[in-house]
Motif scaffolding. Structure first.
Motif, PDB file in Angstrom:
ATOM      1  N   UNK A 252       0.747  -1.059  -0.226  1.00  0.00           N
ATOM      2  CA  UNK A 252      -0.113   0.186  -0.026  1.00  0.00           C
ATOM      3  C   UNK A 252       0.798   1.268   0.027  1.00  0.00           C
ATOM      4  N   UNK A 253       1.934   1.245   0.435  1.00  0.00           N
ATOM      5  CA  UNK A 253       2.938   2.292   0.596  1.00  0.00           C
ATOM      6  C   UNK A 253       3.337   2.690  -0.627  1.00  0.00           C
ATOM      7  N   UNK A 254       3.273   1.783  -1.462  1.00  0.00           N
ATOM      8  CA  UNK A 254       3.440   2.321  -3.042  1.00  0.00           C
ATOM      9  C   UNK A 254       2.753   3.245  -3.675  1.00  0.00           C
ATOM     10  N   UNK A 255       1.456   3.110  -3.071  1.00  0.00           N
ATOM     11  CA  UNK A 255       0.500   4.168  -3.626  1.00  0.00           C
ATOM     12  C   UNK A 255       0.251   5.228  -2.602  1.00  0.00           C
ATOM     13  N   UNK A 256       0.460   5.077  -1.404  1.00  0.00           N
ATOM     14  CA  UNK A 256      -0.185   6.107  -0.320  1.00  0.00           C
ATOM     15  C   UNK A 256       1.361   6.505   0.273  1.00  0.00           C
ATOM     16  N   UNK A 257       1.644   7.738  -0.291  1.00  0.00           N
ATOM     17  CA  UNK A 257       3.150   8.280   0.259  1.00  0.00           C
ATOM     18  C   UNK A 257       3.380   8.746   1.403  1.00  0.00           C
ATOM     19  N   UNK A 258       2.148   9.015   2.179  1.00  0.00           N
ATOM     20  CA  UNK A 258       2.302   9.747   3.428  1.00  0.00           C
ATOM     21  C   UNK A 258       1.857   8.749   4.727  1.00  0.00           C
ATOM     22  N   UNK A 259       2.059   7.310   4.579  1.00  0.00           N
ATOM     23  CA  UNK A 259       1.825   6.330   5.528  1.00  0.00           C
ATOM     24  C   UNK A 259       2.588   6.629   6.735  1.00  0.00           C
ATOM     25  N   UNK A 260       1.924   6.565   8.027  1.00  0.00           N
ATOM     26  CA  UNK A 260       2.888   6.248   9.437  1.00  0.00           C
ATOM     27  C   UNK A 260       2.090   5.237   9.932  1.00  0.00           C
ATOM     28  N   UNK A 261       3.066   4.406  10.439  1.00  0.00           N
ATOM     29  CA  UNK A 261       2.425   3.173  11.085  1.00  0.00           C
ATOM     30  C   UNK A 261       2.814   2.813  12.585  1.00  0.00           C
ATOM     31  N   UNK A 262       1.845   2.907  13.569  1.00  0.00           N
ATOM     32  CA  UNK A 262       2.088   2.882  15.051  1.00  0.00           C
ATOM     33  C   UNK A 262       1.784   1.346  15.487  1.00  0.00           C
ATOM     34  N   UNK A 263       2.880   0.623  15.989  1.00  0.00           N
ATOM     35  CA  UNK A 263       2.630  -0.765  16.554  1.00  0.00           C
ATOM     36  C   UNK A 263       2.830  -0.730  17.930  1.00  0.00           C
TER      37      UNK A 263
END
Length: 377
Positions: free
Chosen positions: A221-232
């Motif tokens: 998905x990050x190849x399409x959505x450039x401003x992703x942040x992931x909190x785990x």
């Protein structure tokens, strides 16, 4: 009326926190908690709510087992409970048998696991579940399941159908709230841009939780959505976990993922999420979905356990283990979030769905009715 709860341990799992919420909501009962292993900070919180906590540590060694059984039986005789509520497999078996032998109280087993033959269960637990199947007609007055899926699977496994009861977990709407101010505060602390699309994951580091599925899906998905942040967030989700660090690196997500480890104020961190993803291979009644939805966080969930009942029409249900379907759901959620008005409507719908169906008061009333009706109160 005195209710004696017997629980395998007081870790940080869903059953333990459900017990905590139940005690808090039913203070008109005299609650005694018998813990079959070492106590944790949760014992202090239970004590502060007025419950009495007793510890009988069955993990203290095989040679002490006869003494521990004698100690347990003596305690049950002394307490003279009006009802015995057991929690989780080992407590159902040991606590159920001893309560049947040494009290006249009705006994209620608590089932908080999806499957009694799951691959994530230890060999000893698999033996226990088979013994529970054999004794399910004799020991409990009722078997309380926290989800429809758990009820169905256990009955197919051989647990008696006649004594089944279904009580969904309940959630505190005052703790989990929509809090945009907290979202901005957490975002600033973690240096997350306001334009970022924040994906949250809450759970422990375990194969069954599907973290590999999560990372592979977000990588695509990050190849399409450039401003992703992931909190785990959760046990084992820290920079000390070299296996997890490698998984993140293998999926080219190092610059996107923040590992926050376990956190007491999970409701605060959830406020920073745009969506929560539950990629689990197996669940019964995933608490994290309800908690996120009360915070106004739409969810993407694998269609496992009772996830479909919880999410309803508020989010996205995905075929378990399907990377392609998870990616499509992430892209769909991002597109929906771009429409501010409709996204706010969806967030409110999430909260209202949990309030209407899974409130802590509703859960407390169901347990109270169960205990009192069996006593003729």
């Amino acid at each position: 009326m005195r209710v004696v709860h017997i629980i395998s341990g007081l870790g940080g799992g869903g059953a333990e926190h459900t017990l905590l919420k139940l005690v808090k909501e039913t203070k008109n009962y005299d609650h005694h908690i018998v813990v079959m292993s070492n106590i944790t900070d949760l014992a202090k919180r239970l004590t502060e709510l007025g419950a009495v906590v007793h510890v009988i540590d069955f993990k203290s060694g095989f040679l002490l087992l006869p003494y521990k059984i004698f100690e347990f039986a003596s305690l049950l005789r002394k307490l003279k409970p009006g009802a015995v509520q057991t929690w989780m497999y080992h407590a159902n078996l040991v606590g159920g048998i001893l309560a049947r032998m040494f009290t006249d109280a009705p006994i209620f087993w608590g089932i908080h696991h999806t499957s009694p033959c799951s691959t994530d269960l230890s060999k000893s637990t698999l033996i226990v579940t088979r013994l529970l199947k054999l004794t399910s007609r004799r020991i409990p007055n009722k078997i309380v399941y926290c989800s429809n899926s758990a009820k169905t699977v256990h009955e197919l496994f051989g647990f008696t159908v006649e004594r089944s009861a279904l009580i969904f977990n309940g959630y505190d709407p005052n703790r989990f709230v929509i809090n945009d101010e907290m979202r901005r505060s957490i975002g600033q602390k973690l240096s997350i841009s306001e334009s970022s699309f924040v994906i949250g994951f809450v759970g422990r580091y375990h194969y069954v939780k599907g973290i590999d599925i999560l990372l592979r899906s977000i990588s695509v998905a990050s190849g399409v959505i450039k401003n992703i942040s992931v909190l785990m967030v959760g046990p084992g989700l820290s920079t000390y976990n070299s296996n997890l660090i490698k998984e993140i690196d293998d999926n080219s997500l190092v610059k996107y993922v923040r590992l926050l480890g376990p956190h007491d104020n999970i409701h605060d961190l959830m406020s920073a999420f745009d969506i929560l993803i539950l990629p689990s291979r197996s669940e019964a009644f995933p608490n994290v979905l309800n908690e996120a939805m009360l915070c106004g966080i739409p969810c993407i969930s694998a269609d496992v356990g009772d996830a479909s009942t919880i999410v309803g029409k508020t989010g996205w249900l995905v075929e378990p283990c399907s990377i392609e379907k998870f990616v499509l759901a992430i892209l769909a959620a991002k597109e929906c979030s771009d429409d501010a008005r409709n996204w706010l409507r969806r967030r409110v719908m999430c909260r209202n769905h949990v309030l209407e169906n899974f409130s802590v008061k509703k859960m407390a009333i169901a347990y109270s009715d169960l205990w009192t009706e069996s006593n003729g109160v």
